[in-house]
Design a protein around this motif. Structure first.
Motif, PDB file in Angstrom:
ATOM      1  N   ASP A 271       0.843  -1.201   0.000  1.00 40.51           N
ATOM      2  CA  ASP A 271       0.000   0.000   0.000  1.00 40.51           C
ATOM      3  C   ASP A 271       0.873   1.245   0.000  1.00 40.51           C
ATOM      4  OD1 ASP A 271      -2.755  -1.146   0.316  1.00 40.51           O
ATOM      5  OD2 ASP A 271      -1.865  -1.941   2.148  1.00 40.51           O
ATOM      6  N   VAL A 272       0.527   2.196  -0.853  1.00 38.54           N
ATOM      7  CA  VAL A 272       1.169   3.520  -0.846  1.00 38.54           C
ATOM      8  C   VAL A 272       0.067   4.520  -0.511  1.00 38.54           C
ATOM      9  CG1 VAL A 272       2.432   5.252  -2.156  1.00 38.54           C
ATOM     10  CG2 VAL A 272       2.892   2.817  -2.552  1.00 38.54           C
ATOM     11  N   THR A 273       0.116   5.044   0.712  1.00 37.03           N
ATOM     12  CA  THR A 273      -0.960   5.898   1.224  1.00 37.03           C
ATOM     13  C   THR A 273      -0.445   7.313   1.465  1.00 37.03           C
ATOM     14  OG1 THR A 273      -1.918   3.964   2.327  1.00 37.03           O
ATOM     15  CG2 THR A 273      -2.702   6.135   3.035  1.00 37.03           C
ATOM     16  N   ASP A 274      -1.198   8.288   0.987  1.00 37.58           N
ATOM     17  CA  ASP A 274      -0.777   9.681   1.175  1.00 37.58           C
ATOM     18  C   ASP A 274      -1.871  10.484   1.863  1.00 37.58           C
ATOM     19  OD1 ASP A 274      -2.614  10.995  -0.782  1.00 37.58           O
ATOM     20  OD2 ASP A 274      -1.473   9.836  -2.248  1.00 37.58           O
ATOM     21  N   THR A 275      -1.518  11.689   2.300  1.00 37.45           N
ATOM     22  CA  THR A 275      -2.490  12.605   2.908  1.00 37.45           C
ATOM     23  C   THR A 275      -2.730  13.773   1.950  1.00 37.45           C
ATOM     24  OG1 THR A 275      -0.700  13.781   4.057  1.00 37.45           O
ATOM     25  CG2 THR A 275      -1.787  11.991   5.248  1.00 37.45           C
ATOM     26  N   GLY A 276      -2.835  13.450   0.679  1.00 40.47           N
ATOM     27  CA  GLY A 276      -2.939  14.465  -0.359  1.00 40.47           C
ATOM     28  C   GLY A 276      -4.344  14.944  -0.652  1.00 40.47           C
ATOM     29  N   PHE A 277      -4.525  15.411  -1.894  1.00 42.46           N
ATOM     30  CA  PHE A 277      -5.787  16.047  -2.283  1.00 42.46           C
ATOM     31  C   PHE A 277      -6.931  15.041  -2.412  1.00 42.46           C
ATOM     32  CE2 PHE A 277      -2.311  18.542  -4.323  1.00 42.46           C
ATOM     33  CZ  PHE A 277      -2.423  19.668  -3.515  1.00 42.46           C
ATOM     34  N   GLY A 278      -6.610  13.787  -2.665  1.00 51.70           N
ATOM     35  CA  GLY A 278      -7.653  12.789  -2.842  1.00 51.70           C
ATOM     36  C   GLY A 278      -8.229  12.793  -4.248  1.00 51.70           C
ATOM     37  N   ILE A 279      -9.036  11.779  -4.539  1.00 53.01           N
ATOM     38  CA  ILE A 279      -9.614  11.606  -5.874  1.00 53.01           C
ATOM     39  C   ILE A 279     -11.132  11.513  -5.745  1.00 53.01           C
ATOM     40  CG2 ILE A 279      -9.659  10.130  -7.927  1.00 53.01           C
ATOM     41  CD1 ILE A 279      -6.939   8.969  -6.873  1.00 53.01           C
ATOM     42  N   PRO A 280     -11.880  12.342  -6.486  1.00 48.21           N
ATOM     43  CA  PRO A 280     -13.353  12.245  -6.449  1.00 48.21           C
ATOM     44  C   PRO A 280     -13.814  10.859  -6.893  1.00 48.21           C
ATOM     45  CG  PRO A 280     -12.659  14.300  -7.491  1.00 48.21           C
ATOM     46  CD  PRO A 280     -11.422  13.465  -7.325  1.00 48.21           C
ATOM     47  N   ARG A 322      -2.860  -7.471  -9.081  1.00 54.61           N
ATOM     48  CA  ARG A 322      -4.018  -6.568  -9.079  1.00 54.61           C
ATOM     49  C   ARG A 322      -3.614  -5.231  -8.475  1.00 54.61           C
ATOM     50  NH1 ARG A 322      -9.022  -5.956  -6.008  1.00 54.61           N
ATOM     51  NH2 ARG A 322      -8.181  -7.266  -4.335  1.00 54.61           N
ATOM     52  N   VAL A 323      -4.144  -4.139  -9.027  1.00 54.43           N
ATOM     53  CA  VAL A 323      -3.886  -2.812  -8.488  1.00 54.43           C
ATOM     54  C   VAL A 323      -5.208  -2.055  -8.420  1.00 54.43           C
ATOM     55  CG1 VAL A 323      -3.312  -1.879 -10.786  1.00 54.43           C
ATOM     56  CG2 VAL A 323      -2.521  -0.681  -8.723  1.00 54.43           C
ATOM     57  N   TRP A 324      -5.400  -1.336  -7.343  1.00 48.52           N
ATOM     58  CA  TRP A 324      -6.632  -0.560  -7.187  1.00 48.52           C
ATOM     59  C   TRP A 324      -6.364   0.640  -6.276  1.00 48.52           C
ATOM     60  CZ3 TRP A 324      -5.457  -4.908  -4.492  1.00 48.52           C
ATOM     61  CH2 TRP A 324      -5.613  -4.899  -3.105  1.00 48.52           C
ATOM     62  N   VAL A 325      -7.337   1.523  -6.179  1.00 58.41           N
ATOM     63  CA  VAL A 325      -7.172   2.724  -5.366  1.00 58.41           C
ATOM     64  C   VAL A 325      -8.423   2.988  -4.539  1.00 58.41           C
ATOM     65  CG1 VAL A 325      -7.999   4.246  -7.217  1.00 58.41           C
ATOM     66  CG2 VAL A 325      -6.572   5.196  -5.402  1.00 58.41           C
ATOM     67  N   GLU A 326      -8.206   3.469  -3.333  1.00 60.32           N
ATOM     68  CA  GLU A 326      -9.282   3.955  -2.467  1.00 60.32           C
ATOM     69  C   GLU A 326      -8.921   5.381  -2.076  1.00 60.32           C
ATOM     70  OE1 GLU A 326      -9.403   1.207   0.743  1.00 60.32           O
ATOM     71  OE2 GLU A 326     -10.247  -0.434  -0.454  1.00 60.32           O
ATOM     72  N   SER A 327      -9.906   6.256  -2.077  1.00 58.78           N
ATOM     73  CA  SER A 327      -9.575   7.662  -1.833  1.00 58.78           C
ATOM     74  C   SER A 327     -10.740   8.422  -1.201  1.00 58.78           C
ATOM     75  CB  SER A 327      -9.186   8.331  -3.152  1.00 58.78           C
ATOM     76  OG  SER A 327      -8.761   9.663  -2.934  1.00 58.78           O
ATOM     77  N   VAL A 328     -10.380   9.416  -0.415  1.00 56.84           N
ATOM     78  CA  VAL A 328     -11.358  10.338   0.170  1.00 56.84           C
ATOM     79  C   VAL A 328     -10.902  11.749  -0.194  1.00 56.84           C
ATOM     80  CG1 VAL A 328     -12.436  11.220   2.269  1.00 56.84           C
ATOM     81  CG2 VAL A 328     -11.839   8.788   2.097  1.00 56.84           C
ATOM     82  N   PRO A 329     -11.678  12.475  -1.007  1.00 57.94           N
ATOM     83  CA  PRO A 329     -11.281  13.826  -1.401  1.00 57.94           C
ATOM     84  C   PRO A 329     -10.964  14.702  -0.194  1.00 57.94           C
ATOM     85  CG  PRO A 329     -13.146  13.114  -2.704  1.00 57.94           C
ATOM     86  CD  PRO A 329     -12.954  12.070  -1.633  1.00 57.94           C
ATOM     87  N   GLY A 330      -9.823  15.369  -0.261  1.00 52.83           N
ATOM     88  CA  GLY A 330      -9.406  16.249   0.826  1.00 52.83           C
ATOM     89  C   GLY A 330      -8.644  15.558   1.933  1.00 52.83           C
ATOM     90  N   LYS A 331      -8.625  14.216   1.936  1.00 53.88           N
ATOM     91  CA  LYS A 331      -7.939  13.478   3.000  1.00 53.88           C
ATOM     92  C   LYS A 331      -6.793  12.615   2.496  1.00 53.88           C
ATOM     93  CE  LYS A 331     -11.721  13.350   6.337  1.00 53.88           C
ATOM     94  NZ  LYS A 331     -12.558  12.483   7.229  1.00 53.88           N
ATOM     95  N   GLY A 332      -6.878  12.180   1.232  1.00 54.50           N
ATOM     96  CA  GLY A 332      -5.774  11.392   0.697  1.00 54.50           C
ATOM     97  C   GLY A 332      -6.219  10.160  -0.064  1.00 54.50           C
ATOM     98  N   SER A 333      -5.228   9.428  -0.582  1.00 52.78           N
ATOM     99  CA  SER A 333      -5.492   8.244  -1.393  1.00 52.78           C
ATOM    100  C   SER A 333      -4.587   7.097  -0.964  1.00 52.78           C
ATOM    101  CB  SER A 333      -5.243   8.540  -2.879  1.00 52.78           C
ATOM    102  OG  SER A 333      -6.004   9.645  -3.311  1.00 52.78           O
ATOM    103  N   SER A 334      -5.037   5.890  -1.262  1.00 56.02           N
ATOM    104  CA  SER A 334      -4.237   4.707  -0.975  1.00 56.02           C
ATOM    105  C   SER A 334      -4.257   3.801  -2.198  1.00 56.02           C
ATOM    106  CB  SER A 334      -4.793   3.967   0.248  1.00 56.02           C
ATOM    107  OG  SER A 334      -3.982   2.837   0.543  1.00 56.02           O
ATOM    108  N   PHE A 335      -3.095   3.647  -2.830  1.00 56.05           N
ATOM    109  CA  PHE A 335      -2.965   2.747  -3.972  1.00 56.05           C
ATOM    110  C   PHE A 335      -2.436   1.410  -3.467  1.00 56.05           C
ATOM    111  CE2 PHE A 335      -3.204   6.769  -6.082  1.00 56.05           C
ATOM    112  CZ  PHE A 335      -3.796   6.494  -7.313  1.00 56.05           C
ATOM    113  N   SER A 336      -3.131   0.345  -3.829  1.00 59.57           N
ATOM    114  CA  SER A 336      -2.782  -0.983  -3.333  1.00 59.57           C
ATOM    115  C   SER A 336      -2.424  -1.911  -4.479  1.00 59.57           C
ATOM    116  CB  SER A 336      -3.956  -1.573  -2.541  1.00 59.57           C
ATOM    117  OG  SER A 336      -4.311  -0.727  -1.472  1.00 59.57           O
TER     118      SER A 336
END
Length: 343
Positions: A271-280, A322-336
């Motif tokens: 997992d690569v998880t950030d506290t960035g802008f997030g993805i709608p 397999r690769v996928w992403v989970e994200s919350v806008p304004g809180k960050g994203s996690s690419f797995s």
């Protein structure tokens, strides 16, 4: 030798093109399995008017024209029906007793999709190259027209030119990598890969970039994480692209965490998880497409080519992972990423 009617029936049955025979009133006399599957109708096809089977107005008007004239020359038209595209060929059959129509429907949806992708790809590449080229040309002309007299202006303009040239070089490199991946010209050599060594080495390479932005990179790899089956060079590219994206789209003061652990069933999860802008939410299904950007202006400003995640997807697919992403806008994203354990 089998009877000709048996042979013809087998051909029609196995064809991956829809075949529909209509009588002089426009009612179905016969439909092969492919057509029935493509245009399901309650109560069966035979005896049904063609308007109950196919809804495309252009095709129906063309068929009506043949029925009214009781003949004519074969004609081909392209139609869309229920989100799919078909190449329709209408062949009138006339003899002394009866008149009928043979209708062939070839599904060209996939060809249309590929054609659209190619057009979009060419348009995107042209746009991505034109933008930095225009800047390089503009700043170069300004320098040649007298801008070289001021040393500060000269340095600033040369920095801009260098930045755009680097962006073009990066774009071309990514295009070549993606092209080789898609055409299977970049073979994946499977061997045991130590994820702890790979992740630590890759993260260290981003130390200066992260420090410049005030971003902290945390690495958390479980001690019992086994080696995975993969091509180290290609997996390094995956980690580089994911970390580069995470740092680019995380504001100063944020953090990026890279973790790896056994996921059960013979797999390891990264997992690569950030506290960035997030993805709608609406952008997530397309995030791994070539040149797709959530924020085009911000991406270009940060030097993104729009190809990094497409490369990640192709490499992981080549590893049967397999690769996928989970994200919350304004809180960050996690690419797995999920990869198979070696052995």
């Amino acid at each position: 030798m089998p009877d000709k009617s048996v042979i013809l029936a087998a051909i029609a049955r196995e064809m991956q093109t829809g075949v529909l025979v209509l009588d002089k009133e426009g009612r179905a006399l016969y439909a092969n399995p492919f057509l029935v599957q493509s245009f399901p109708i309650t109560g069966g096809v035979e005896g049904a008017p063609v308007s109950a089977i196919i809804k495309n107005e252009t095709l129906l008007k063309t068929i009506d024209g043949f029925i009214g004239a009781r003949g004519g020359s074969s004609k081909e038209i392209e139609i869309s029906e229920s989100g799919r595209f078909f190449n329709a060929r209408i062949v009138p059959l006339a003899d002394k007793a009866e008149f009928s129509i043979l209708l062939f429907l070839q599904d060209i949806t996939e060809e249309k999709r590929v054609e659209t992708i190619k057009k979009d790809f060419v348009a995107n590449v042209s746009h991505e190259l034109r933008t930095p080229l225009a800047s390089i040309k503009g700043y170069s002309e300004t320098l040649l027209d007298g801008g070289m007299e001021d040393m500060d202006t000269q340095k600033e303009f040369l920095r801009v030119i260098d930045r755009h040239a680097t962006r073009m070089s990066r774009l071309i490199d990514d295009l070549l990598i993606l092209s080789r991946l898609e055409s299977h010209q970049m073979p994946i050599v499977f061997a045991p890969v130590d994820l702890k060594e790979l992740i630590n080495a890759t993260s260290s390479g981003f130390k200066m970039q992260s420090q410049d932005k005030g971003i902290k990179i945390n690495v958390a790899i479980r001690d019992d994480t086994p080696k995975v089956s993969g091509d180290r060079d290609r997996l390094e590219q995956v980690m580089v692209n994911l970390l580069d994206n995470a740092i680019k789209y995380t504001p100063s003061g944020g953090s990026v965490e890279v973790s790896a652990a056994p996921a059960g069933d013979g797999h390891v999860r990264i997992d690569v998880t950030d506290t960035g802008f997030g993805i709608p939410v609406e952008d997530i299904p397309r995030i791994f497409e070539r040149f797709y950007r959530v924020d085009k202006a911000r991406s270009r400003e940060l030097g993104g080519t729009g190809l990094g995640l497409a490369i990640v997807k192709h490499i992981i697919s080549g590893h049967n992972g397999r690769v996928w992403v989970e994200s919350v806008p304004g809180k960050g994203s996690s690419f797995s990423v999920m990869l198979k354990v070696w052995g």
